[in-house]
Write a protein that holds these residues in place. Structure first.
Motif, mmCIF file in Angstrom:
data_model
loop_
_atom_site.group_PDB
_atom_site.id
_atom_site.type_symbol
_atom_site.label_atom_id
_atom_site.label_comp_id
_atom_site.label_asym_id
_atom_site.label_seq_id
_atom_site.Cartn_x
_atom_site.Cartn_y
_atom_site.Cartn_z
ATOM 1 N N LEU A 57 -1.671 14.938 4.159
ATOM 2 C CA LEU A 57 -0.765 14.113 4.952
ATOM 3 C C LEU A 57 -0.135 14.908 6.090
ATOM 4 C CD1 LEU A 57 1.092 12.242 2.048
ATOM 5 C CD2 LEU A 57 -0.935 11.525 3.287
ATOM 6 N N SER A 58 -0.657 16.090 6.378
ATOM 7 C CA SER A 58 -0.038 16.971 7.362
ATOM 8 C C SER A 58 -0.001 16.359 8.766
ATOM 9 C CB SER A 58 -0.746 18.323 7.390
ATOM 10 O OG SER A 58 -2.100 18.158 7.754
ATOM 11 N N MET A 59 -0.929 15.470 9.097
ATOM 12 C CA MET A 59 -0.960 14.892 10.437
ATOM 13 C C MET A 59 0.005 13.728 10.619
ATOM 14 S SD MET A 59 -3.112 13.341 8.378
ATOM 15 C CE MET A 59 -4.795 13.790 8.314
ATOM 16 N N LEU A 60 0.648 13.291 9.528
ATOM 17 C CA LEU A 60 1.594 12.181 9.620
ATOM 18 C C LEU A 60 2.982 12.679 9.992
ATOM 19 C CD1 LEU A 60 0.639 10.090 6.454
ATOM 20 C CD2 LEU A 60 -0.100 9.735 8.810
ATOM 21 N N SER A 61 3.726 11.862 10.713
ATOM 22 C CA SER A 61 5.098 12.208 11.028
ATOM 23 C C SER A 61 5.992 11.906 9.824
ATOM 24 C CB SER A 61 5.568 11.434 12.260
ATOM 25 O OG SER A 61 5.454 10.048 12.049
ATOM 26 N N ALA A 62 7.180 12.472 9.829
ATOM 27 C CA ALA A 62 8.121 12.273 8.725
ATOM 28 C C ALA A 62 8.480 10.794 8.614
ATOM 29 C CB ALA A 62 9.370 13.112 8.946
ATOM 30 N N GLY A 63 8.625 10.325 7.386
ATOM 31 C CA GLY A 63 8.985 8.927 7.171
ATOM 32 C C GLY A 63 8.539 8.434 5.815
ATOM 33 N N THR A 64 8.588 7.137 5.624
ATOM 34 C CA THR A 64 8.221 6.501 4.366
ATOM 35 C C THR A 64 6.857 5.829 4.518
ATOM 36 O OG1 THR A 64 10.550 6.090 3.904
ATOM 37 C CG2 THR A 64 8.953 4.828 2.629
ATOM 38 N N TYR A 65 6.022 6.025 3.513
ATOM 39 C CA TYR A 65 4.670 5.460 3.507
ATOM 40 C C TYR A 65 4.393 4.862 2.128
ATOM 41 C CZ TYR A 65 4.043 8.184 7.745
ATOM 42 O OH TYR A 65 4.189 8.701 9.000
ATOM 43 N N PHE A 66 3.348 4.069 2.049
ATOM 44 C CA PHE A 66 2.891 3.522 0.781
ATOM 45 C C PHE A 66 1.467 4.000 0.531
ATOM 46 C CE2 PHE A 66 6.149 0.519 2.121
ATOM 47 C CZ PHE A 66 6.939 0.483 0.986
ATOM 48 N N ALA A 67 1.211 4.449 -0.681
ATOM 49 C CA ALA A 67 -0.131 4.859 -1.077
ATOM 50 C C ALA A 67 -0.687 3.780 -2.000
ATOM 51 C CB ALA A 67 -0.098 6.203 -1.777
ATOM 52 N N ARG A 68 -1.847 3.276 -1.657
ATOM 53 C CA ARG A 68 -2.530 2.259 -2.476
ATOM 54 C C ARG A 68 -3.662 2.963 -3.209
ATOM 55 N NH1 ARG A 68 -6.782 -1.710 -1.305
ATOM 56 N NH2 ARG A 68 -6.406 -3.517 -2.607
ATOM 57 N N VAL A 69 -3.511 3.088 -4.523
ATOM 58 C CA VAL A 69 -4.466 3.827 -5.350
ATOM 59 C C VAL A 69 -5.289 2.832 -6.158
ATOM 60 C CG1 VAL A 69 -4.706 5.593 -7.125
ATOM 61 C CG2 VAL A 69 -2.792 5.710 -5.518
ATOM 62 N N ALA A 70 -6.614 2.911 -6.011
ATOM 63 C CA ALA A 70 -7.521 2.049 -6.768
ATOM 64 C C ALA A 70 -8.214 2.900 -7.826
ATOM 65 C CB ALA A 70 -8.545 1.413 -5.847
ATOM 66 N N ALA A 71 -8.106 2.460 -9.084
ATOM 67 C CA ALA A 71 -8.741 3.169 -10.195
ATOM 68 C C ALA A 71 -9.049 2.178 -11.302
ATOM 69 C CB ALA A 71 -7.824 4.268 -10.726
ATOM 70 N N ASP A 72 -10.216 2.306 -11.887
ATOM 71 C CA ASP A 72 -10.596 1.480 -13.033
ATOM 72 C C ASP A 72 -10.485 -0.015 -12.722
ATOM 73 O OD1 ASP A 72 -11.569 1.238 -15.608
ATOM 74 O OD2 ASP A 72 -9.570 1.215 -16.519
ATOM 75 N N ASN A 73 -10.950 -0.427 -11.515
ATOM 76 C CA ASN A 73 -10.910 -1.818 -11.062
ATOM 77 C C ASN A 73 -9.509 -2.395 -10.995
ATOM 78 O OD1 ASN A 73 -13.700 -2.028 -10.669
ATOM 79 N ND2 ASN A 73 -14.006 -2.430 -12.839
ATOM 80 N N GLN A 74 -8.506 -1.550 -10.829
ATOM 81 C CA GLN A 74 -7.127 -1.975 -10.689
ATOM 82 C C GLN A 74 -6.497 -1.222 -9.524
ATOM 83 O OE1 GLN A 74 -5.662 -1.039 -14.597
ATOM 84 N NE2 GLN A 74 -6.066 -3.105 -15.327
ATOM 85 N N ILE A 75 -5.370 -1.740 -9.031
ATOM 86 C CA ILE A 75 -4.710 -1.152 -7.867
ATOM 87 C C ILE A 75 -3.239 -0.932 -8.171
ATOM 88 C CG2 ILE A 75 -4.043 -1.570 -5.465
ATOM 89 C CD1 ILE A 75 -6.595 -3.314 -5.280
ATOM 90 N N LYS A 76 -2.719 0.208 -7.713
ATOM 91 C CA LYS A 76 -1.295 0.500 -7.824
ATOM 92 C C LYS A 76 -0.798 0.996 -6.483
ATOM 93 C CE LYS A 76 2.584 0.881 -9.901
ATOM 94 N NZ LYS A 76 3.288 -0.318 -10.280
ATOM 95 N N THR A 77 0.343 0.517 -6.053
ATOM 96 C CA THR A 77 0.959 0.951 -4.802
ATOM 97 C C THR A 77 2.191 1.769 -5.133
ATOM 98 O OG1 THR A 77 0.173 -1.052 -3.703
ATOM 99 C CG2 THR A 77 1.940 0.182 -2.617
ATOM 100 N N ILE A 78 2.268 2.968 -4.547
ATOM 101 C CA ILE A 78 3.405 3.853 -4.773
ATOM 102 C C ILE A 78 4.058 4.194 -3.438
ATOM 103 C CG2 ILE A 78 2.631 4.816 -6.968
ATOM 104 C CD1 ILE A 78 1.444 7.157 -5.449
ATOM 105 N N LYS A 79 5.353 4.434 -3.481
ATOM 106 C CA LYS A 79 6.107 4.790 -2.271
ATOM 107 C C LYS A 79 6.107 6.296 -2.127
ATOM 108 C CE LYS A 79 10.791 4.395 -0.599
ATOM 109 N NZ LYS A 79 12.073 3.723 -0.825
ATOM 110 N N ILE A 80 5.796 6.772 -0.924
ATOM 111 C CA ILE A 80 5.714 8.199 -0.634
ATOM 112 C C ILE A 80 6.678 8.512 0.503
ATOM 113 C CG2 ILE A 80 4.206 10.059 0.163
ATOM 114 C CD1 ILE A 80 3.434 8.953 -2.570
ATOM 115 N N ILE A 81 7.429 9.595 0.365
ATOM 116 C CA ILE A 81 8.302 10.075 1.438
ATOM 117 C C ILE A 81 7.666 11.317 2.032
ATOM 118 C CG2 ILE A 81 10.603 10.893 2.034
ATOM 119 C CD1 ILE A 81 11.079 8.304 0.723
ATOM 120 N N LYS A 82 7.455 11.335 3.341
ATOM 121 C CA LYS A 82 6.854 12.488 4.036
ATOM 122 C C LYS A 82 7.972 13.252 4.731
ATOM 123 C CE LYS A 82 3.583 14.856 6.317
ATOM 124 N NZ LYS A 82 4.320 15.921 6.933
ATOM 125 N N ASP A 83 8.100 14.557 4.403
ATOM 126 C CA ASP A 83 9.097 15.414 5.064
ATOM 127 C C ASP A 83 8.588 15.898 6.389
ATOM 128 O OD1 ASP A 83 11.143 15.295 3.276
ATOM 129 O OD2 ASP A 83 10.596 17.118 2.223
#
Length: 83
Positions: A57-83
């Motif tokens: 994530l080094s090329m992203l600017s600081a802020g809040t992002y969401f990561a959408r993770v797909a595993a085992d035919n299911q999806i989970k969205t997590i909140k990520i804070i970038k410093d």
């Protein structure tokens, strides 16, 4: 209504807040990880096909992002804070 989201019990992610690299692991194989900004635009998309993912994530600017993770035919969205 069915829910395609998996529980966080089988998934770990660190560090949060992130400086450069986000590590995600799951008991099942992670098929893909997508990072979205607060507007909903996809800024990073990675195909993984492993139980561990390392997302740069080094090329992203600081802020809040969401990561959408797909595993085992299911999806989970997590909140990520970038410093």
């Amino acid at each position: 209504l069915s829910n395609n989201e998996f529980s966080l019990s089988g998934m770990t992610y660190y560090p949060n807040p992130v400086k450069d690299v986000l590590n995600i692991s799951h008991v099942a194989a992670i098929t893909s990880v997508s990072i979205y900004n607060m507007v909903g635009q996809e800024v990073i998309s990675n195909k993984v096909n492993a139980s561990n993912a390392v997302i740069d994530l080094s090329m992203l600017s600081a802020g809040t992002y969401f990561a959408r993770v797909a595993a085992d035919n299911q999806i989970k969205t997590i909140k990520i804070i970038k410093d």
